[in-house]
Design a protein around this motif. Sequence first.
Motif, PDB file in Angstrom:
ATOM      1  N   ALA A  37      36.632  42.124  43.407  1.00  0.00           N
ATOM      2  CA  ALA A  37      37.089  43.219  44.258  1.00  0.00           C
ATOM      3  C   ALA A  37      36.921  44.581  43.599  1.00  0.00           C
ATOM      4  CB  ALA A  37      38.549  43.003  44.646  1.00  0.00           C
ATOM      5  N   HIS A  38      37.145  44.662  42.302  1.00  0.00           N
ATOM      6  CA  HIS A  38      37.104  45.964  41.621  1.00  0.00           C
ATOM      7  C   HIS A  38      36.311  45.840  40.322  1.00  0.00           C
ATOM      8  CE1 HIS A  38      40.007  47.461  44.515  1.00  0.00           C
ATOM      9  NE2 HIS A  38      40.774  46.417  44.263  1.00  0.00           N
ATOM     10  N   PRO A  39      34.977  45.809  40.393  1.00  0.00           N
ATOM     11  CA  PRO A  39      34.166  45.696  39.169  1.00  0.00           C
ATOM     12  C   PRO A  39      34.427  46.882  38.241  1.00  0.00           C
ATOM     13  CG  PRO A  39      32.840  45.376  41.156  1.00  0.00           C
ATOM     14  CD  PRO A  39      34.160  45.908  41.605  1.00  0.00           C
ATOM     15  N   GLU A  40      34.532  46.591  36.947  1.00  0.00           N
ATOM     16  CA  GLU A  40      34.841  47.613  35.945  1.00  0.00           C
ATOM     17  C   GLU A  40      33.847  47.501  34.799  1.00  0.00           C
ATOM     18  OE1 GLU A  40      35.608  50.329  33.667  1.00  0.00           O
ATOM     19  OE2 GLU A  40      37.031  50.323  35.335  1.00  0.00           O
ATOM     20  N   ARG A  41      33.042  48.568  34.579  1.00  0.00           N
ATOM     21  CA  ARG A  41      32.003  48.525  33.554  1.00  0.00           C
ATOM     22  C   ARG A  41      32.585  48.356  32.147  1.00  0.00           C
ATOM     23  NH1 ARG A  41      30.287  52.709  36.988  1.00  0.00           N
ATOM     24  NH2 ARG A  41      28.199  52.446  37.917  1.00  0.00           N
ATOM     25  N   ARG A  42      33.777  48.891  31.924  1.00  0.00           N
ATOM     26  CA  ARG A  42      34.334  48.875  30.568  1.00  0.00           C
ATOM     27  C   ARG A  42      34.915  47.519  30.186  1.00  0.00           C
ATOM     28  NH1 ARG A  42      38.179  54.019  30.141  1.00  0.00           N
ATOM     29  NH2 ARG A  42      39.060  53.008  31.977  1.00  0.00           N
ATOM     30  N   HIS A  43      34.965  46.576  31.127  1.00  0.00           N
ATOM     31  CA  HIS A  43      35.429  45.222  30.832  1.00  0.00           C
ATOM     32  C   HIS A  43      34.235  44.270  30.828  1.00  0.00           C
ATOM     33  CE1 HIS A  43      39.699  46.197  32.562  1.00  0.00           C
ATOM     34  NE2 HIS A  43      39.345  46.987  31.552  1.00  0.00           N
ATOM     35  N   HIS A  44      34.247  43.332  29.922  1.00  0.00           N
ATOM     36  CA  HIS A  44      33.165  42.350  29.878  1.00  0.00           C
ATOM     37  C   HIS A  44      33.161  41.518  31.153  1.00  0.00           C
ATOM     38  CE1 HIS A  44      31.017  38.665  28.511  1.00  0.00           C
ATOM     39  NE2 HIS A  44      30.255  39.584  27.936  1.00  0.00           N
ATOM     40  N   ARG A  45      31.963  41.042  31.534  1.00  0.00           N
ATOM     41  CA  ARG A  45      31.844  40.301  32.789  1.00  0.00           C
ATOM     42  C   ARG A  45      32.764  39.080  32.848  1.00  0.00           C
ATOM     43  NH1 ARG A  45      27.144  39.718  29.954  1.00  0.00           N
ATOM     44  NH2 ARG A  45      26.250  41.420  31.140  1.00  0.00           N
ATOM     45  N   SER A  46      33.095  38.517  31.669  1.00  0.00           N
ATOM     46  CA  SER A  46      33.982  37.347  31.671  1.00  0.00           C
ATOM     47  C   SER A  46      35.446  37.727  31.846  1.00  0.00           C
ATOM     48  CB  SER A  46      33.811  36.575  30.354  1.00  0.00           C
ATOM     49  OG  SER A  46      34.242  37.369  29.249  1.00  0.00           O
ATOM     50  N   GLN A  47      35.755  39.030  31.772  1.00  0.00           N
ATOM     51  CA  GLN A  47      37.134  39.488  31.858  1.00  0.00           C
ATOM     52  C   GLN A  47      37.427  40.241  33.158  1.00  0.00           C
ATOM     53  OE1 GLN A  47      39.323  38.734  29.135  1.00  0.00           O
ATOM     54  NE2 GLN A  47      37.537  37.453  28.745  1.00  0.00           N
ATOM     55  N   GLN A  48      36.520  40.186  34.122  1.00  0.00           N
ATOM     56  CA  GLN A  48      36.746  40.885  35.381  1.00  0.00           C
ATOM     57  C   GLN A  48      37.851  40.194  36.192  1.00  0.00           C
ATOM     58  OE1 GLN A  48      35.135  43.781  36.291  1.00  0.00           O
ATOM     59  NE2 GLN A  48      34.218  43.695  34.242  1.00  0.00           N
ATOM     60  N   ILE A  49      38.644  40.994  36.926  1.00  0.00           N
ATOM     61  CA  ILE A  49      39.716  40.453  37.773  1.00  0.00           C
ATOM     62  C   ILE A  49      39.088  39.907  39.046  1.00  0.00           C
ATOM     63  CG2 ILE A  49      41.820  41.006  39.030  1.00  0.00           C
ATOM     64  CD1 ILE A  49      42.256  43.286  37.062  1.00  0.00           C
ATOM     65  N   ARG A  50      39.314  38.627  39.306  1.00  0.00           N
ATOM     66  CA  ARG A  50      38.701  37.978  40.456  1.00  0.00           C
ATOM     67  C   ARG A  50      39.661  37.952  41.645  1.00  0.00           C
ATOM     68  NH1 ARG A  50      36.842  32.717  36.912  1.00  0.00           N
ATOM     69  NH2 ARG A  50      35.407  33.812  35.525  1.00  0.00           N
ATOM     70  N   VAL A  51      39.095  37.961  42.851  1.00  0.00           N
ATOM     71  CA  VAL A  51      39.877  37.756  44.064  1.00  0.00           C
ATOM     72  C   VAL A  51      40.166  36.276  44.186  1.00  0.00           C
ATOM     73  CG1 VAL A  51      39.873  38.002  46.560  1.00  0.00           C
ATOM     74  CG2 VAL A  51      38.742  39.720  45.149  1.00  0.00           C
ATOM     75  N   ASN A  52      41.401  35.904  44.568  1.00  0.00           N
ATOM     76  CA  ASN A  52      41.763  34.493  44.724  1.00  0.00           C
ATOM     77  C   ASN A  52      40.946  33.892  45.862  1.00  0.00           C
ATOM     78  OD1 ASN A  52      42.952  32.013  45.251  1.00  0.00           O
ATOM     79  ND2 ASN A  52      44.965  32.723  44.615  1.00  0.00           N
ATOM     80  N   PRO A  53      40.029  32.952  45.576  1.00  0.00           N
ATOM     81  CA  PRO A  53      39.170  32.415  46.639  1.00  0.00           C
ATOM     82  C   PRO A  53      39.950  31.658  47.700  1.00  0.00           C
ATOM     83  CG  PRO A  53      38.928  31.129  44.632  1.00  0.00           C
ATOM     84  CD  PRO A  53      39.775  32.318  44.283  1.00  0.00           C
TER      85      PRO A  53
END
Length: 573
Positions: free
Chosen positions: A371-387
């Motif tokens: 929902a909210h991609p953040e460049r300063r966070h590693h791709r493995s640490q992105q906050i995911r939307v609950n599927p």
Amino acid sequence: MKIAVILLAALVLAISNAIHVCVDDHTDYGGADIRSFKSHGFNHCAQECHKADAQGCRSITFRKRDNQCWLKYQPFGAVFRKNNELTSANMDCDSYSTLPSWPQDFKWNSAGTPRGYTCDKIWEMKDPHTWNDNFMCWRNDRADPGLRWSMAGAIPGQKCTQIHEGAEPASHTWKDNFLCVQNNSPYHFSWATSNRVRDNQMRKGEKCIQWSETADPNTWGDNFLCNAPYHGAHVTAPLPQWPGDFKWSNAGVPKGYHCDRIWELAEPANHHWNDNFFCWRENKADPGIRFNMNGPVSNSYCVKISEGADPHTWNDNFLCIPPTSPYAFTWVFSGALKDQQYKAGKTCIQWIETADPNTWNDNYLCHYPLAHPERRHHRSQQIRVNPHLRTARLQVTKYKSLIVSSKKLVVSTRKASTTYHTQYLTARTGYVNAHKQVAVHATRLNTAKAASNKAATAANNNRVVYASNVKKIQAAKAACIKRQNAALASAKKAHTSRQNKLDAHYKKQRQAVYTVQKSYRAAVAAQNTQLTKTNAALTKAKAAAAASNKAVASYNSYVKSYNAEVAKVKHYG
């Protein structure tokens, strides 16, 4: 419902008022090493990386127990992993949302991807002179500038600059090569195929970067990409969300979207891959997606795009993104594999080309809902939307399933309520005991409050002083910039005036030289004419002398005969 959200522990630090870093505690940025050494501490480690900026240092890893420091040429290193002994940090992380400045943040390289840079591959497959390792690059700690290369015509829906070299043979097909950016890009490139054209562009105020390939004999020593000087602006638009902001199109660029073209040139024309695009909403930042049909691009994160049933060289096609990209795509080429992705909580976008008979109806690019991609966070640490929440919304019309799930939710809620009530009673007991202890230590508490208030007052005073200093610094900066601009304008004016005088003097001297040369050529011509006449007169004089000599000889013979006759007369007389 309790939703667990994992947040990346990141701190923003300022070192010596110059270095801004984002810190990941208990994390190892593995690989991508420039060098390692014993430092004097974390700050010293970060400062050394700042000094090595020109060598491509973009991040560090630090071990506290022995002050060991590793300098890295890639944000997040090559491998992101947890390690309780290590602390890692990205340098200048605030610039991840700032476009690269021209020309200082860009670089050309004809021998692979340079350290500290993200690149677009510049490749002409029909040119045999090692063009498969040429790259146009920009700092990998900047937002993506949206450069995309095409060796098969301009990319539809984009602003393209033709890249060509007139000395190249027609068989090398350089006439249909283009460097493209989105139509709203702040970059406005021009191409120069000679030093003279480059000089003209520079006189217009542009700055140029040379594109050189020493292995190509077809005059690739004087070609340049030019653009007006540009100070990279902050990108305010957010990165596109997955999957809502992305879209596949097999019929050109859809309205309201920016795209990257997905084209395998080995495909027959009747398979219509020339109008296939993977797109994102045009009001979102460029995610840096680039399709490459000649292997992965180093210094990038690439996922292989393949279809085993397609014989047209799909085994070396990759979709690549920059190292700071928050996305971690996966690719599947069957319905069964797609179902596995959905079970893992991912959502998929189908890549389909109905004109291609080689089973291009069950291929998908997948990713966790984001929902909210953040460049300063590693791709493995992105906050995911609950599927599961998304699935529930999709199934809202299925009443029976909804009733069953609601009943289960009621039961689980009751259990949770009982648990929470027990926890509340325990917390209440703890609160009563704590309140008693507060009453016992009221004096200490009041003293602590007074000290806290005093510290707060001092902090507020410091904030006022800090704000005043910031205003002074900003005013001084503005004045400095104004003086610099005035000095530059004056220097430019003086330089222009001097250049105009030199140009006028040069033209005058050049005209004088032309006049002397003309006079010299006329004098030479006159001298040659006179020499010709002199030679002709000399020839006539020689002929006259010969005739005179002949006449003298005849006269001498006559005189001799006459004298002989006279002698005879005297003898007989």
